[in-house]
Design an enzyme around this catalytic site. Structure first.
Site, PDB file in Angstrom:
ATOM      1  N   GLU A  29     108.386  24.869  18.743  1.00 60.39           N
ATOM      2  CA  GLU A  29     107.331  25.059  17.759  1.00 60.39           C
ATOM      3  C   GLU A  29     106.780  26.465  17.984  1.00 60.39           C
ATOM      4  O   GLU A  29     106.411  26.805  19.116  1.00 60.39           O
ATOM      5  CB  GLU A  29     106.239  24.011  17.980  1.00 60.39           C
ATOM      6  N   ARG A  49     111.015  16.407  31.655  1.00 59.68           N
ATOM      7  CA  ARG A  49     110.650  17.807  31.520  1.00 59.68           C
ATOM      8  C   ARG A  49     110.481  18.455  32.885  1.00 59.68           C
ATOM      9  O   ARG A  49     110.318  17.773  33.897  1.00 59.68           O
ATOM     10  CB  ARG A  49     109.409  17.980  30.646  1.00 59.68           C
ATOM     11  N   LYS A  60     101.441  24.563  26.539  1.00 60.14           N
ATOM     12  CA  LYS A  60     101.164  25.767  25.750  1.00 60.14           C
ATOM     13  C   LYS A  60      99.675  25.893  25.460  1.00 60.14           C
ATOM     14  O   LYS A  60      99.161  26.997  25.336  1.00 60.14           O
ATOM     15  CB  LYS A  60     101.984  25.755  24.462  1.00 60.14           C
TER      16      LYS A  60
HETATM   17  P1  ATP Z   1     103.839  21.949  24.893  1.00 62.32           P
HETATM   18  O1  ATP Z   1     103.610  20.497  25.142  1.00 62.32           O
HETATM   19  O2  ATP Z   1     103.525  22.827  26.051  1.00 62.32           O
HETATM   20  O3  ATP Z   1     103.230  22.467  23.611  1.00 62.32           O
HETATM   21  P2  ATP Z   1     106.220  21.399  23.571  1.00 62.32           P
HETATM   22  O4  ATP Z   1     107.102  20.396  24.132  1.00 62.32           O
HETATM   23  O5  ATP Z   1     105.359  20.965  22.452  1.00 62.32           O
HETATM   24  O6  ATP Z   1     105.395  22.075  24.722  1.00 62.32           O
HETATM   25  P3  ATP Z   1     108.046  22.775  21.937  1.00 62.32           P
HETATM   26  O7  ATP Z   1     107.974  24.145  21.420  1.00 62.32           O
HETATM   27  O8  ATP Z   1     107.926  21.656  20.990  1.00 62.32           O
HETATM   28  O9  ATP Z   1     106.987  22.677  23.091  1.00 62.32           O
HETATM   29  O10 ATP Z   1     109.342  22.597  22.800  1.00 62.32           O
HETATM   30  C1  ATP Z   1     110.642  22.919  22.354  1.00 62.32           C
HETATM   31  C2  ATP Z   1     111.641  22.171  23.171  1.00 62.32           C
HETATM   32  O11 ATP Z   1     111.492  22.476  24.548  1.00 62.32           O
HETATM   33  C3  ATP Z   1     111.445  20.687  23.028  1.00 62.32           C
HETATM   34  O12 ATP Z   1     112.715  20.082  22.857  1.00 62.32           O
HETATM   35  C4  ATP Z   1     110.814  20.267  24.310  1.00 62.32           C
HETATM   36  O13 ATP Z   1     111.151  18.970  24.654  1.00 62.32           O
HETATM   37  C5  ATP Z   1     111.371  21.296  25.297  1.00 62.32           C
HETATM   38  N1  ATP Z   1     110.434  21.482  26.397  1.00 62.32           N
HETATM   39  C6  ATP Z   1     109.138  21.831  26.315  1.00 62.32           C
HETATM   40  N2  ATP Z   1     108.567  21.851  27.542  1.00 62.32           N
HETATM   41  C7  ATP Z   1     109.536  21.511  28.414  1.00 62.32           C
HETATM   42  C8  ATP Z   1     109.585  21.346  29.836  1.00 62.32           C
HETATM   43  N3  ATP Z   1     108.511  21.542  30.606  1.00 62.32           N
HETATM   44  N4  ATP Z   1     110.760  20.992  30.390  1.00 62.32           N
HETATM   45  C9  ATP Z   1     111.845  20.813  29.624  1.00 62.32           C
HETATM   46  N5  ATP Z   1     111.876  20.947  28.288  1.00 62.32           N
HETATM   47  C10 ATP Z   1     110.744  21.283  27.683  1.00 62.32           C
HETATM   48 MG    MG Z   2     106.508  19.911  20.844  1.00 63.91          MG
END
Ligand code: ATP
Ligand code: MG
Length: 556
Positions: free
Chosen positions: A35, A261, A271
């Site tokens: 995102e 994760r 984030k």
């Molecule tokens: P946040 O919760 O910090 O906003 P997010 O998961 O919403 O992170 P996205 O931009 O949606 O962030 O993530 C893109 C991809 O990266 C998704 O498939 C997510 O599952 C993966 N991802 C995000 N954080 C992690 C992590 N700590 N370890 C592994 N994969 C991750």
């Molecule tokens: Mg997300």
């Protein structure tokens, strides 16, 4: 090692192997769906290495798809940084970049299909009422009074939503599934909501935006994704993922698989929290070298290879765990130990005057760039009458364990001569300002002829020829292993996470390129700051300390 052995194995790759073996799929297509509401972090790197790595190893494809359904939180700056980071990590997406927003028209069509099938309805309860009606894990939810509207009425109201006839929060589209489901996500989830927000890709075309759960599965199917890999918090959402795809007319059927994760000690990964650090100016920006972002790690001096190696070492499982910060550090240390040229820098300089060396004379010494890699060549290091050494490398008195310069004793200047400290000069406060020494001209590259043993070796920089540099000593950003668990994570920021030194570096570093990594002898691994270092003001960032302490480093 054969290529197959070099590949990581994990449960997702086992599923793919099986799918290819039994003909479920003939090729593999994955995607990485960030995102664009922040910069990528090391957790995303795990997902990137997994998704792009699978595509590489199976001769498949991996899409980069911006999951852009929350216009208020998203920004084109993030889109650009994400593209940049994925490339820098060494991966190439298949074809054009994808945006969920490319599919807004199609998504709208699928929503109408669900309405026509009696599987979606326009809700007019307030967001608070919707929450109330949803029930709890112990209590089933209640049906909304708007749940049984006719298809015609729903079509009309959904069109009214689309054309701006409802204020935000006054109406939404919900799937009609099961208000008693043990999975909360299946209790008539919201599919569309009203948002009068401009979108970075679609401008003001839309005032309704689809929800993640509706968008994601359809985007996967439209792109022909075979294996949709996400993190464990989406495990329950898989039911909804499957429900949507089973109830619309679409000929591709991706499957979702979840892995745990990455959590890393001494850092935060959400984030929202990273954004707060930036907005509250607790760090200098998303690419502050203390941030766990890809751009921060890069600026800190991490190489793309070291981050890929880290992702390989941690593996992919369904187990929730917390990785030690040291395991990330050891990846970059291993890389730089092998590949970074050596150089000399003095972080806390005190002056040495070698009285029996001619003033104005410059002797260019040839010094190896790497102790074990002659192929990395040599460089010239100028030796002069006045040189800098570290203040902590000199004592007026010390016991035998102190293998550095002591008054009346000898030490070797690395790659140079043996010197002896004769006397010191101090200022009014008693601080040493200059150490007067003599040197033994017959000790370049060899031990003293008379059998004198000189064990200590210290680093140095010519005072006449050295360059001044700002040296930023970075450390862990937080003082506790799990800052996210603190009441206020900003209260556990490590006040020593950045210490700035005015040092001197050897002149060969004038040519150092941004991000180039060096081992500063006995001091640690450093790189040229990629943002603020200029010809007139060199800036080096400490990437990581040396594993070995200075004492273990053998004489050269
Ligand atoms: P946040 O919760 O910090 O906003 P997010 O998961 O919403 O992170 P996205 O931009 O949606 O962030 O993530 C893109 C991809 O990266 C998704 O498939 C997510 O599952 C993966 N991802 C995000 N954080 C992690 C992590 N700590 N370890 C592994 N994969 C991750
Ligand atoms: Mg997300």
């Amino acid at each position: 090692m054969s290529e197959a052995e070099a590949r990581p194995s994990n449960f997702i790759r086992q599923i793919i192997d099986k799918d290819l073996a039994d003909g479920t799929h003939t090729s593999v297509h994955t995607r990485f769906p960030p995102e664009p509401n922040g910069y990528l972090h090391i957790g995303h790197a795990k997902s990137i290495c997994l998704n792009f790595g699978i595509a590489q190893d199976y001769q498949g494809q991996c899409n980069l798809r911006f999951d852009d359904t929350n216009p208020e939180k998203e920004d084109i700056e993030y889109v650009e940084s994400i593209k940049n980071d994925v490339h820098w990590l060494g991966f190439e997406w298949a074809g054009e970049i994808c945006y969920s927003s490319n599919y807004f028209d199609k998504l709208y069509g699928f929503a109408i299909e669900l309405i026509n099938k009696g599987l979606a309805y326009v809700e007019e309860l307030s967001p608070e009422q919707i929450r109330e009606y949803r029930g709890t894990l112990k209590e089933p939810g209640k049906h909304s009074p708007y749940r049984e509207r006719s298809v015609e009425e729903n079509l009309e109201l959904f069109e009214k939503m689309r054309s701006g006839g409802f204020e935000e929060g006054k109406a939404c589209l919900r799937a009609k599934i099961d208000m008693a489901s043990p999975f909360m996500v299946m209790r008539d989830p919201v599919l569309y909501r009203v948002r009068f927000a401009d979108h970075h890709q679609t401008g003001d075309k839309w005032c309704i935006y689809p929800m993640y759960d509706f968008t994601h599965c359809i985007s996967d199917a439209l792109e022909g994704i075979t294996h949709s890999i996400c993190t464990l918090e989406f495990q329950d959402n898989r039911r909804l993922y499957d429900w949507v795809l089973e109830n619309i007319t679409i000929d591709c059927r991706p499957r979702q698989y979840e892995f745990s994760r990455l959590n890393l000690e001494y850092t935060v990964m959400s984030k929202r929290k990273l954004n707060q650090l930036v907005t509250d100016k607790l760090v200098s920006g998303w690419d502050d070298p203390r941030m766990p972002t890809i751009s921060g790690l890069r600026r800190r001096g991490f190489t793309a290879a070291s981050i890929r190696e880290f992702c390989k070492r941690i593996g992919v499982t369904k187990q929730e765990n917390m990785i030690e910060f040291g395991s990330l550090e050891s990846c970059i240390r291993d890389d730089l130990n092998d590949n970074a040229p050596r150089a000399m820098a003095v972080l806390d300089p005190v002056k040495i005057v070698i009285e029996n060396f001619d003033a104005g004379k410059v002797e260019n010494l040839s010094v190896a760039n790497h102790p074990n890699k002659p192929e990395m060549g040599t460089r010239e290091v100028p030796f002069t009458r006045e040189v800098w050494i570290e203040r902590e490398d000199f004592r007026e008195e010390a016991n035998k364990k102190y293998k550095r310069l002591v008054l009346g004793k000898e030490v070797r200047l690395r790659g140079s001569y043996v010197i002896k400290a004769e006397r010191v000069e101090k200022d009014a406060e008693g601080n040493i300002t200059t150490i007067f020494c003599s040197y033994d001209a017959d000790t370049l590259g060899k031990n003293p002829e008379d059998g004198r043993k000189v064990k200590g070796v210290i680093h140095w920089v010519s005072a006449e020829k050295g360059l001044s540099a700002e040296i930023r000593l970075y450390d862990r950003l937080f003082t506790v292993p799990n800052p996210a668990a603190a009441d206020d994570f900003t209260a556990v920021i490590n006040p020593e996470s950045l210490v700035i030194k005015q040092g001197v570096v050897e002149p060969s570093l004038a040519e150092a390129k941004p991000e180039a990594g060096y081992q500063f002898e006995r001091t640690g691994y450093f790189c040229v700051d990629n943002k603020e270092s200029t010809e007139s003001k060199l800036v080096f960032n400490r990437t990581v300390g040396l594993r070995d302490t200075w004492a273990k480093i053998s004489a050269s």
